[in-house]
Design a protein around this motif. Structure first.
Motif, mmCIF file in Angstrom:
data_model
loop_
_atom_site.group_PDB
_atom_site.id
_atom_site.type_symbol
_atom_site.label_atom_id
_atom_site.label_comp_id
_atom_site.label_asym_id
_atom_site.label_seq_id
_atom_site.Cartn_x
_atom_site.Cartn_y
_atom_site.Cartn_z
ATOM 1 N N TYR A 14 1.411 -1.284 10.465
ATOM 2 C CA TYR A 14 1.349 -2.201 8.709
ATOM 3 C C TYR A 14 2.737 -3.628 9.865
ATOM 4 C CZ TYR A 14 0.435 1.223 5.601
ATOM 5 O OH TYR A 14 0.026 2.068 4.742
ATOM 6 N N ASP A 19 11.086 1.796 2.196
ATOM 7 C CA ASP A 19 11.124 3.822 2.270
ATOM 8 C C ASP A 19 11.765 3.540 0.595
ATOM 9 O OD1 ASP A 19 12.046 6.263 1.028
ATOM 10 O OD2 ASP A 19 11.958 6.660 3.807
ATOM 11 N N GLY A 42 -2.238 4.190 10.293
ATOM 12 C CA GLY A 42 -1.070 3.447 11.074
ATOM 13 C C GLY A 42 -0.435 2.516 11.209
ATOM 14 N N HIS A 86 -1.838 6.301 4.491
ATOM 15 C CA HIS A 86 -1.309 5.252 5.365
ATOM 16 C C HIS A 86 -1.506 5.712 6.804
ATOM 17 C CE1 HIS A 86 2.274 4.090 3.085
ATOM 18 N NE2 HIS A 86 2.439 5.290 2.930
ATOM 19 N N ARG A 87 -2.751 6.273 7.361
ATOM 20 C CA ARG A 87 -3.303 7.103 7.954
ATOM 21 C C ARG A 87 -3.920 6.655 9.001
ATOM 22 N NH1 ARG A 87 -7.935 11.225 6.791
ATOM 23 N NH2 ARG A 87 -9.755 9.072 6.609
ATOM 24 N N HIS A 146 6.543 3.709 1.693
ATOM 25 C CA HIS A 146 6.823 4.980 1.436
ATOM 26 C C HIS A 146 7.509 5.725 0.279
ATOM 27 C CE1 HIS A 146 4.477 4.932 5.950
ATOM 28 N NE2 HIS A 146 5.028 4.136 5.549
ATOM 29 N N GLY A 169 3.783 -1.296 4.672
ATOM 30 C CA GLY A 169 3.592 0.741 3.870
ATOM 31 C C GLY A 169 4.774 0.305 3.151
ATOM 32 N N ASN A 229 0.742 -1.061 -0.020
ATOM 33 C CA ASN A 229 0.089 -0.112 -0.057
ATOM 34 C C ASN A 229 0.653 1.026 0.366
ATOM 35 O OD1 ASN A 229 -1.950 1.856 0.375
ATOM 36 N ND2 ASN A 229 -1.810 1.992 2.227
ATOM 37 N N GLY A 230 0.947 2.143 -0.404
ATOM 38 C CA GLY A 230 1.167 3.355 -1.174
ATOM 39 C C GLY A 230 0.660 4.217 -1.830
ATOM 40 N N GLU A 286 7.121 -2.102 7.242
ATOM 41 C CA GLU A 286 7.409 -0.325 6.072
ATOM 42 C C GLU A 286 8.961 -0.304 5.445
ATOM 43 O OE1 GLU A 286 5.568 2.797 7.885
ATOM 44 O OE2 GLU A 286 5.079 1.784 10.293
#
Length: 190
Positions: free
Chosen positions: A144, A149, A142, A139-140, A110, A108, A10-11, A147
């Motif tokens: 996972y 990046d 909060g 990402h509200r 990011h 997540g 999800n992103g 995660e």
């Protein structure tokens, strides 16, 4: 029949989900994985111009169908890498309702906003500002299991991290924890 595992990325748009998914398909060697992408489902829709109400209704039905397709593929034993944009609370709520939470590794994806904007401009196939609109939403919730990046790690490095983590999924999973919140009506659905 053993249900399939679901690696759920999800992103925002342009965050690198599809790139990670492609890398995962190359390196996962303990099953047969399929990549299911919300963008691919969108691309199957008719090309004729739709009015705003018709478009919104079609988009909602597409998402609902996508979620149920994930569930159906996993139910018959297929391992999946899913990439999605959970930019509206009802999307996550629906996924929590139709997917078996214990089989989902929720990841997540990011990326810094400036990098997302640069990627959108470079791609040229996305609505400018789409990632920025989604940035504060996806990402509200909060929670996972893992995660990554893509602003600091390559898609390959993210995929390798996911592969290493997959056999060590937590109990309860993030989907299980979020489902409990949903069942207690402490999570937004709309």
């Amino acid at each position: 029949m053993t249900p399939g595992r679901i690696i759920f990325l999800n992103g925002t748009s342009s965050s690198g989900k599809s790139s990670i998914a492609r890398e995962l398909l190359d390196i996962l060697d303990d099953g047969v994985f399929f990549h299911l992408s919300v963008d691919d489902f969108n691309s199957m829709r008719t090309r004729r111009e739709l009015g705003p109400r018709e478009f919104d209704a079609a988009l909602r039905r597409t998402r609902l169908g996508f979620h149920r397709s994930i569930a159906a593929m996993a139910e018959v034993g297929n391992d999946l890498v899913v990439d999605h944009v959970l930019s509206e609370p009802w999307r996550l709520a629906d996924c929590l309702t139709v997917l078996p939470p214990e089989d989902v590794l929720f990841v997540g994806v990011h990326c810094p906003l400036e990098e997302l904007q640069r990627r959108e401009r470079a791609r040229g196939d996305r609505e400018p500002g789409l990632a920025e609109l989604q940035y504060g939403q996806v990402h509200r919730h909060g929670d996972y299991d893992l995660e990554c990046d893509t602003g600091t790690a390559s898609p390959r490095a993210c995929a390798e991290r996911i592969k290493e983590f997959l056999p060590r999924r937590p109990t309860p999973t993030a989907f299980s924890r979020l489902r409990e919140l949903l069942d207690q009506d402490r999570m937004p659905r709309r």
